[in-house]
Scaffold this active site. Structure first.
Site, PDB file in Angstrom:
ATOM      1  N   GLU A 187     -44.493 -35.094 -20.651  1.00 50.42           N
ATOM      2  CA  GLU A 187     -44.550 -36.461 -20.024  1.00 50.42           C
ATOM      3  C   GLU A 187     -45.045 -37.456 -21.134  1.00 50.42           C
ATOM      4  O   GLU A 187     -45.542 -36.909 -22.237  1.00 50.42           O
ATOM      5  CB  GLU A 187     -45.624 -36.700 -18.957  1.00 50.42           C
ATOM      6  CG  GLU A 187     -45.203 -35.816 -17.782  1.00 50.42           C
ATOM      7  CD  GLU A 187     -43.813 -36.042 -17.112  1.00 50.42           C
ATOM      8  OE1 GLU A 187     -43.755 -37.245 -16.624  1.00 50.42           O
ATOM      9  OE2 GLU A 187     -43.028 -35.310 -17.048  1.00 50.42           O
ATOM     10  N   LYS A 202     -45.374 -32.462  -8.097  1.00 49.02           N
ATOM     11  CA  LYS A 202     -44.199 -31.816  -7.734  1.00 49.02           C
ATOM     12  C   LYS A 202     -44.204 -31.058  -6.435  1.00 49.02           C
ATOM     13  O   LYS A 202     -43.416 -30.904  -5.639  1.00 49.02           O
ATOM     14  CB  LYS A 202     -43.419 -31.043  -8.871  1.00 49.02           C
ATOM     15  CG  LYS A 202     -42.988 -31.993 -10.006  1.00 49.02           C
ATOM     16  CD  LYS A 202     -42.601 -31.228 -11.445  1.00 49.02           C
ATOM     17  CE  LYS A 202     -42.055 -32.037 -12.220  1.00 49.02           C
ATOM     18  NZ  LYS A 202     -42.237 -31.418 -13.522  1.00 49.02           N
ATOM     19  N   GLY A 299     -36.144 -32.035 -19.691  1.00 49.58           N
ATOM     20  CA  GLY A 299     -34.952 -32.132 -20.730  1.00 49.58           C
ATOM     21  C   GLY A 299     -34.178 -33.116 -20.407  1.00 49.58           C
ATOM     22  O   GLY A 299     -33.784 -33.133 -19.181  1.00 49.58           O
TER      23      GLY A 299
HETATM   24  N1  HSE Z   1     -42.886 -32.970 -18.127  1.00 52.17           N
HETATM   25  C1  HSE Z   1     -42.054 -32.661 -17.207  1.00 52.17           C
HETATM   26  C2  HSE Z   1     -42.155 -30.779 -17.654  1.00 52.17           C
HETATM   27  C3  HSE Z   1     -40.843 -33.128 -17.203  1.00 52.17           C
HETATM   28  O1  HSE Z   1     -42.643 -30.582 -18.514  1.00 52.17           O
HETATM   29  O2  HSE Z   1     -41.643 -30.100 -16.719  1.00 52.17           O
HETATM   30  C4  HSE Z   1     -40.017 -32.837 -16.242  1.00 52.17           C
HETATM   31  O3  HSE Z   1     -40.557 -33.359 -14.927  1.00 52.17           O
END
Ligand code: HSE
Length: 428
Positions: A187, A202, A299
């Site tokens: 992020e 999430k 990604g």
């Molecule tokens: N920063 C997040 C990860 C990106 O590393 O999974 C996807 O949401």
């Protein structure tokens, strides 16, 4: 049928989405009959280097140009304040919205989804969880006939990448994080990854999709991997466990456990084998049983794949999918789990007995004990060598465990802070 798609935010995911639409719109048209045309792509800075070329005529620095000229607005700016204003403005104008913004949706999604429902527009958020894995669609559509019981996920690519590099290549935490940033996994503020917040966002969204209720985000139990000691990763390995940052949404009757923390899982479990930037989500439904979904969790290209699936979904079906369950579900923070505990202690008679005594006083039962003669500190408080003492417990309540560990840490024989890692075994 033509659909005008406008993108706001041309960072890692925005660039990938633009590239995908430019490259594959013909294939998408063949498959679905829908022609997706990029109206405009907005970003503040067109000088910064990008993985793919964005044609000059698509570029703008004014997001309003996107709003005015699109049927679907794709919000990929991230962050909360501007993204929220943009999404609400798009909704007011009757535009459908696609977003990868799990941070905003997990914390303020209720208002956004409600407003979208009132205005009869859709919010697509497939890309907000699991990168390229179509997990939202799988739960909503593929598993619609089930009552969802449990969701277990490795949901953050960055931390999974770091843990894998530390374990398999002895790489330092800092170097692994640096590499994850360079690869576009992390992020903008990587503490969201490292401290577990991204996984928590999430799992809140998956709980919303699976259980039909928006749980207050503050009720999610969140711990990250910042303080993980390689010693525990190695001791766990000796005991047959692999350490993962696991996100859990578990339903037991009318209570739901929502938690993110480093967790030992048996090394022969499929989730233990999910390495690098890959994510995996195990969903258990009452009829389907256990299903597992696996793919790249971060990604530019995988996430673009999910963004475009939402765009096509909206363009081809246009149904609004806000499910609010009638069940009265509430979050249970006092969960029931097995635990791995490590105490650094002198290797002499009576030490284990003292610790066991405290555990017994909280009705916590020991499952096994591992003590290596390997000295981790030459001289402790009392001048003796210190060794790690690992205790695996049977299932216990979180609150009892927290209190017991607090008491044990106060014993004069225990050096420094104890390590407590939850162990999940039965679910797989
Ligand atoms: N920063 C997040 C990860 C990106 O590393 O999974 C996807 O949401």
């Amino acid at each position: 049928m033509e659909f005008r798609v406008g993108i706001v935010g041309c960072g890692v995911v925005g660039t990938g989405t633009t590239a995908l639409l430019l490259k594959n719109s013909e294939v998408i048209k063949e498959k679905t009959g829908v022609e997706l045309i990029i109206s405009k792509v907005a970003d503040k800075d067109w000088e910064k280097p990008r993985e793919f070329y964005v044609p000059e005529e698509l570029r703008t620095t004014d997001y309003r140009e996107v709003l005015e000229n699109s049927d679907i607005v794709v919000e990929l700016v991230g962050g909360k304040d501007f993204a929220k204003r943009l999404i609400l403005e798009a909704i007011e104008k009757g535009k459908h919205v696609v977003t990868a913004n799990k941070h905003l949706l997990a914390e303020e999604g209720e208002e956004i989804f409600r407003r979208a429902k009132e205005k009869g527009v859709m919010i697509g958020f497939e890309a907000s969880v699991g990168g390229g894995i179509p997990i939202i669609k799988a739960i909503r559509e593929g598993l619609v006939g089930n009552r969802i019981e449990n969701i277990y996920g490795i949901l953050n690519g960055t931390t999974n990448y770091i843990l894998t590099k530390m374990l398999e290549e002895d790489m330092s935490f800092e170097l692994a994080l640096d590499m994850a940033k360079k690869l576009g996994y992390a992020e903008a503020d990587p503490s969201l990854d490292i401290d577990g917040w991204d996984s928590a966002h999430k799992i809140s969204l998956l709980a919303f999709v699976g259980f039909g209720k928006f749980f207050p985000f503050e009720e999610v139990h969140v711990e990250g991997i910042r303080n993980i000691d390689l010693l525990d990763v190695e001791l766990g390995k000796d005991l047959g466990y692999t350490l993962k940052l696991l996100a859990i949404a578990k339903r037991i009757n009318s209570e739901v456990e929502l938690r993110v923390h480093p967790t030992f899982i048996p090394s022969d479990n499929p989730l233990a084998k999910v390495s690098d930037v890959y994510n995996a989500i195990l969903v258990e439904g009452d009829f389907v049983g256990k299903t597992m979904f696996y793919g790249r969790g971060a990604g530019s290209k995988p996430t673009a794949s999910a963004v475009v699936s939402d765009i096509v979904d909206i363009a081809t079906k246009g149904q609004n999918w806000l499910w609010e369950s009638k069940e009265k579900l509430k979050v249970n923070k006092n969960f029931y789990s097995r635990y791995y505990l490590r105490f650094d202690v002198p290797d002499r008679p009576g030490v284990l007995a003292k610790i066991a005594h405290v555990l017994a006083s909280y009705n916590i039962s020991i499952a096994s004990v591992l003590q290596k003669e390997k000295v981790c500190k030459l001289a402790g408080r009392e001048g003796q060598p210190i060794v790690p003492l690992v205790i695996l417990t049977h299932k216990a309540y979180e609150r009892d465990m927290q209190r017991a560990v607090e008491d044990i840490q106060k014993l004069p024989v225990v050096e420094g802070k104890a390590t407590l890692i939850r162990v999940e075994e039965e679910a797989y």
